[in-house]
Scaffold this motif. Structure first.
Motif, PDB file in Angstrom:
ATOM      1  N   GLU A 184      15.235 -10.153  -1.554  1.00 30.52           N
ATOM      2  CA  GLU A 184      16.219 -11.237  -1.551  1.00 30.52           C
ATOM      3  C   GLU A 184      17.453 -10.866  -2.347  1.00 30.52           C
ATOM      4  O   GLU A 184      18.526 -11.446  -2.153  1.00 30.52           O
ATOM      5  CB  GLU A 184      15.579 -12.506  -2.117  1.00 30.52           C
ATOM      6  CG  GLU A 184      14.525 -13.115  -1.192  1.00 30.52           C
ATOM      7  CD  GLU A 184      13.817 -14.308  -1.794  1.00 30.52           C
ATOM      8  OE1 GLU A 184      14.096 -14.603  -2.985  1.00 30.52           O
ATOM      9  OE2 GLU A 184      13.003 -14.942  -1.106  1.00 30.52           O
ATOM     10  N   ARG A 185      17.322  -9.885  -3.249  1.00 36.35           N
ATOM     11  CA  ARG A 185      18.460  -9.433  -4.056  1.00 36.35           C
ATOM     12  C   ARG A 185      19.197  -8.298  -3.366  1.00 36.35           C
ATOM     13  O   ARG A 185      20.431  -8.251  -3.371  1.00 36.35           O
ATOM     14  CB  ARG A 185      17.979  -8.967  -5.433  1.00 36.35           C
ATOM     15  CG  ARG A 185      17.268 -10.038  -6.244  1.00 36.35           C
ATOM     16  CD  ARG A 185      16.689  -9.450  -7.517  1.00 36.35           C
ATOM     17  NE  ARG A 185      15.914 -10.433  -8.271  1.00 36.35           N
ATOM     18  CZ  ARG A 185      15.152 -10.145  -9.306  1.00 36.35           C
ATOM     19  NH1 ARG A 185      15.064  -8.887  -9.730  1.00 36.35           N
ATOM     20  NH2 ARG A 185      14.478 -11.090  -9.926  1.00 36.35           N
ATOM     21  N   GLU A 186      18.442  -7.353  -2.792  1.00 35.38           N
ATOM     22  CA  GLU A 186      19.048  -6.237  -2.072  1.00 35.38           C
ATOM     23  C   GLU A 186      18.039  -5.705  -1.064  1.00 35.38           C
ATOM     24  O   GLU A 186      16.846  -5.659  -1.305  1.00 35.38           O
ATOM     25  CB  GLU A 186      19.467  -5.111  -3.028  1.00 35.38           C
ATOM     26  CG  GLU A 186      18.316  -4.471  -3.781  1.00 35.38           C
ATOM     27  CD  GLU A 186      18.719  -3.214  -4.517  1.00 35.38           C
ATOM     28  OE1 GLU A 186      19.895  -2.827  -4.429  1.00 35.38           O
ATOM     29  OE2 GLU A 186      17.852  -2.607  -5.165  1.00 35.38           O
ATOM     30  N   ASN A 187      18.538  -5.328   0.097  1.00 33.44           N
ATOM     31  CA  ASN A 187      17.691  -4.775   1.140  1.00 33.44           C
ATOM     32  C   ASN A 187      18.491  -3.691   1.872  1.00 33.44           C
ATOM     33  O   ASN A 187      19.570  -3.985   2.395  1.00 33.44           O
ATOM     34  CB  ASN A 187      17.265  -5.869   2.126  1.00 33.44           C
ATOM     35  CG  ASN A 187      16.195  -5.404   3.094  1.00 33.44           C
ATOM     36  OD1 ASN A 187      15.389  -4.537   2.779  1.00 33.44           O
ATOM     37  ND2 ASN A 187      16.199  -5.968   4.290  1.00 33.44           N
ATOM     38  N   PRO A 188      18.009  -2.445   1.883  1.00 30.35           N
ATOM     39  CA  PRO A 188      16.710  -1.963   1.410  1.00 30.35           C
ATOM     40  C   PRO A 188      16.551  -2.071  -0.118  1.00 30.35           C
ATOM     41  O   PRO A 188      17.534  -2.087  -0.846  1.00 30.35           O
ATOM     42  CB  PRO A 188      16.690  -0.492   1.846  1.00 30.35           C
ATOM     43  CG  PRO A 188      17.740  -0.362   2.883  1.00 30.35           C
ATOM     44  CD  PRO A 188      18.782  -1.370   2.535  1.00 30.35           C
ATOM     45  N   VAL A 189      15.297  -2.143  -0.535  1.00 28.11           N
ATOM     46  CA  VAL A 189      14.965  -2.198  -1.957  1.00 28.11           C
ATOM     47  C   VAL A 189      14.951  -0.772  -2.496  1.00 28.11           C
ATOM     48  O   VAL A 189      14.199   0.076  -2.007  1.00 28.11           O
ATOM     49  CB  VAL A 189      13.588  -2.852  -2.170  1.00 28.11           C
ATOM     50  CG1 VAL A 189      13.250  -2.893  -3.656  1.00 28.11           C
ATOM     51  CG2 VAL A 189      13.550  -4.246  -1.560  1.00 28.11           C
ATOM     52  N   ALA A 190      15.807  -0.496  -3.463  1.00 30.16           N
ATOM     53  CA  ALA A 190      15.900   0.851  -4.039  1.00 30.16           C
ATOM     54  C   ALA A 190      14.809   1.017  -5.094  1.00 30.16           C
ATOM     55  O   ALA A 190      14.963   0.592  -6.237  1.00 30.16           O
ATOM     56  CB  ALA A 190      17.281   1.077  -4.640  1.00 30.16           C
ATOM     57  N   THR A 191      13.708   1.629  -4.714  1.00 36.19           N
ATOM     58  CA  THR A 191      12.596   1.843  -5.629  1.00 36.19           C
ATOM     59  C   THR A 191      11.677   2.906  -5.063  1.00 36.19           C
ATOM     60  O   THR A 191      11.780   3.269  -3.887  1.00 36.19           O
ATOM     61  CB  THR A 191      11.811   0.535  -5.867  1.00 36.19           C
ATOM     62  OG1 THR A 191      10.862   0.725  -6.916  1.00 36.19           O
ATOM     63  CG2 THR A 191      11.084   0.093  -4.611  1.00 36.19           C
ATOM     64  N   THR A 192      10.789   3.410  -5.888  1.00 33.87           N
ATOM     65  CA  THR A 192       9.811   4.393  -5.451  1.00 33.87           C
ATOM     66  C   THR A 192       8.409   3.795  -5.528  1.00 33.87           C
ATOM     67  O   THR A 192       8.199   2.761  -6.159  1.00 33.87           O
ATOM     68  CB  THR A 192       9.861   5.657  -6.323  1.00 33.87           C
ATOM     69  OG1 THR A 192       9.436   5.311  -7.664  1.00 33.87           O
ATOM     70  CG2 THR A 192      11.270   6.240  -6.378  1.00 33.87           C
ATOM     71  N   HIS A 193       7.454   4.463  -4.888  1.00 32.08           N
ATOM     72  CA  HIS A 193       6.074   3.997  -4.942  1.00 32.08           C
ATOM     73  C   HIS A 193       5.577   3.986  -6.392  1.00 32.08           C
ATOM     74  O   HIS A 193       4.849   3.067  -6.795  1.00 32.08           O
ATOM     75  CB  HIS A 193       5.175   4.905  -4.090  1.00 32.08           C
ATOM     76  CG  HIS A 193       5.519   4.879  -2.632  1.00 32.08           C
ATOM     77  ND1 HIS A 193       4.698   5.408  -1.666  1.00 32.08           N
ATOM     78  CD2 HIS A 193       6.599   4.384  -1.958  1.00 32.08           C
ATOM     79  CE1 HIS A 193       5.257   5.248  -0.480  1.00 32.08           C
ATOM     80  NE2 HIS A 193       6.419   4.644  -0.639  1.00 32.08           N
ATOM     81  N   TYR A 194       5.984   4.995  -7.147  1.00 29.09           N
ATOM     82  CA  TYR A 194       5.558   5.073  -8.547  1.00 29.09           C
ATOM     83  C   TYR A 194       6.118   3.912  -9.358  1.00 29.09           C
ATOM     84  O   TYR A 194       5.414   3.308 -10.179  1.00 29.09           O
ATOM     85  CB  TYR A 194       6.001   6.402  -9.148  1.00 29.09           C
ATOM     86  CG  TYR A 194       5.681   6.531 -10.619  1.00 29.09           C
ATOM     87  CD1 TYR A 194       4.398   6.848 -11.044  1.00 29.09           C
ATOM     88  CD2 TYR A 194       6.669   6.324 -11.581  1.00 29.09           C
ATOM     89  CE1 TYR A 194       4.093   6.954 -12.395  1.00 29.09           C
ATOM     90  CE2 TYR A 194       6.378   6.434 -12.931  1.00 29.09           C
ATOM     91  CZ  TYR A 194       5.092   6.747 -13.336  1.00 29.09           C
ATOM     92  OH  TYR A 194       4.803   6.839 -14.667  1.00 29.09           O
ATOM     93  N   GLU A 195       7.387   3.573  -9.137  1.00 33.40           N
ATOM     94  CA  GLU A 195       8.009   2.474  -9.884  1.00 33.40           C
ATOM     95  C   GLU A 195       7.338   1.138  -9.557  1.00 33.40           C
ATOM     96  O   GLU A 195       7.129   0.304 -10.442  1.00 33.40           O
ATOM     97  CB  GLU A 195       9.506   2.419  -9.568  1.00 33.40           C
ATOM     98  CG  GLU A 195      10.285   3.575 -10.178  1.00 33.40           C
ATOM     99  CD  GLU A 195      11.703   3.667  -9.661  1.00 33.40           C
ATOM    100  OE1 GLU A 195      12.539   4.315 -10.321  1.00 33.40           O
ATOM    101  OE2 GLU A 195      12.002   3.106  -8.589  1.00 33.40           O
ATOM    102  N   ILE A 196       6.995   0.943  -8.287  1.00 30.99           N
ATOM    103  CA  ILE A 196       6.292  -0.291  -7.913  1.00 30.99           C
ATOM    104  C   ILE A 196       4.923  -0.330  -8.569  1.00 30.99           C
ATOM    105  O   ILE A 196       4.485  -1.372  -9.071  1.00 30.99           O
ATOM    106  CB  ILE A 196       6.152  -0.398  -6.387  1.00 30.99           C
ATOM    107  CG1 ILE A 196       7.525  -0.490  -5.721  1.00 30.99           C
ATOM    108  CG2 ILE A 196       5.311  -1.615  -6.005  1.00 30.99           C
ATOM    109  CD1 ILE A 196       7.471  -0.457  -4.209  1.00 30.99           C
ATOM    110  N   ALA A 197       4.233   0.805  -8.560  1.00 30.65           N
ATOM    111  CA  ALA A 197       2.905   0.868  -9.185  1.00 30.65           C
ATOM    112  C   ALA A 197       2.984   0.504 -10.662  1.00 30.65           C
ATOM    113  O   ALA A 197       2.111  -0.200 -11.187  1.00 30.65           O
ATOM    114  CB  ALA A 197       2.313   2.265  -9.002  1.00 30.65           C
ATOM    115  N   THR A 198       4.032   0.962 -11.336  1.00 36.76           N
ATOM    116  CA  THR A 198       4.223   0.624 -12.748  1.00 36.76           C
ATOM    117  C   THR A 198       4.446  -0.872 -12.921  1.00 36.76           C
ATOM    118  O   THR A 198       3.891  -1.498 -13.827  1.00 36.76           O
ATOM    119  CB  THR A 198       5.418   1.402 -13.328  1.00 36.76           C
ATOM    120  OG1 THR A 198       5.149   2.802 -13.239  1.00 36.76           O
ATOM    121  CG2 THR A 198       5.649   1.030 -14.784  1.00 36.76           C
TER     122      THR A 198
END
Length: 228
Positions: free
Chosen positions: A169-183
């Motif tokens: 809802e803030r930005e799309n695509p979401v700038a992140t990595t799998h590792y960052e989401i896991a954290t």
């Protein structure tokens, strides 16, 4: 290294309306002892086990407070944003204990630092400041308990779907990595990768290098509901 700045007048206090309203001498004395510091991204503000020397007020940017388990798994406890104080720092200053988590800047950060002695003097002699601190710490502890309940009771698929929807809802695509989401969610990168692949199979997201594009918001909401 952080860049020290000397503000002769605490105009930065406008980021904290409740603190700005406090006129008691002990708090004003603490303000006079404050210094404003700028930190670049990925700077460690404090480490697990370190002594706490300053009361921290975030003026701009974001800071992630995270805990690393004995096995090396990371989980984000909370994020500090403009107008926030650090509840963990406040708790450590009040108890005299060391930090039991790490704080790392996500972005360039500007913060006001009040020395430990000045903070403790204001806490002892300024009733309005004392009330503000107690209320803030109480809210922070409540938020941590809610986080713990979510981790224990909500399936990871639902948590990931809700996380992506919130970020998307803030930005799309979401700038992140799998590792960052896991954290952020307190799990293993492999778990996130597997779930994202499943979301992609359902046509809800498209994975890119360093980004996750949400292509079907309603579908992702349905997946979140199915995972509850």
């Amino acid at each position: 290294m952080p860049q020290d700045r000397s503000d002769t007048h605490p105009g930065w206090l406008t980021a904290f309306p409740e603190l700005m309203a406090i006129a008691e001498p002990a708090w004003r004395k603490a303000l006079a002892a404050a210094r404003v510091v700028e930190f670049p991204p990925h700077t460690t503000l404090y480490k697990d086990g370190e002594a706490c020397e300053h009361f921290i007020l975030i003026l701009s940017g974001t800071v992630k407070v995270e805990k690393i388990s004995g096995s090396g798994q990371e989980i984000a406890l909370y994020h500090l944003r403009p107008g926030h104080i650090c509840e963990l720092t406040t708790s450590c200053l009040m108890s005299g204990k060391c930090y039991h988590a790490d704080a790392i800047t996500d972005t360039p950060v500007r913060a006001a630092l009040i020395p430990k002695a000045a903070f403790q003097n204001a806490l002892a002699l300024s009733p309005d400041f004392q009330r503000y601190i107690y209320a803030t710490v109480e809210q922070g502890m409540s938020d941590l308990v809610s986080l713990l309940e979510t981790v224990i009771t909500t399936p990871m698929g639902a948590r990931l779907a809700h996380y992506l929807l919130e970020q998307g809802e803030r930005e799309n695509p979401v700038a992140t990595t799998h590792y960052e989401i896991a954290t952020e969610l307190g799990t293993a990168r492999e778990v996130i990768s597997r779930l994202l692949k499943d979301f992609e199979t359902h046509g809800c997201v498209r994975r890119h290098r360093g980004k996750i594009e949400i292509i079907d918001f309603p579908g992702l909401r349905r997946l979140a509901a199915q995972n509850k």
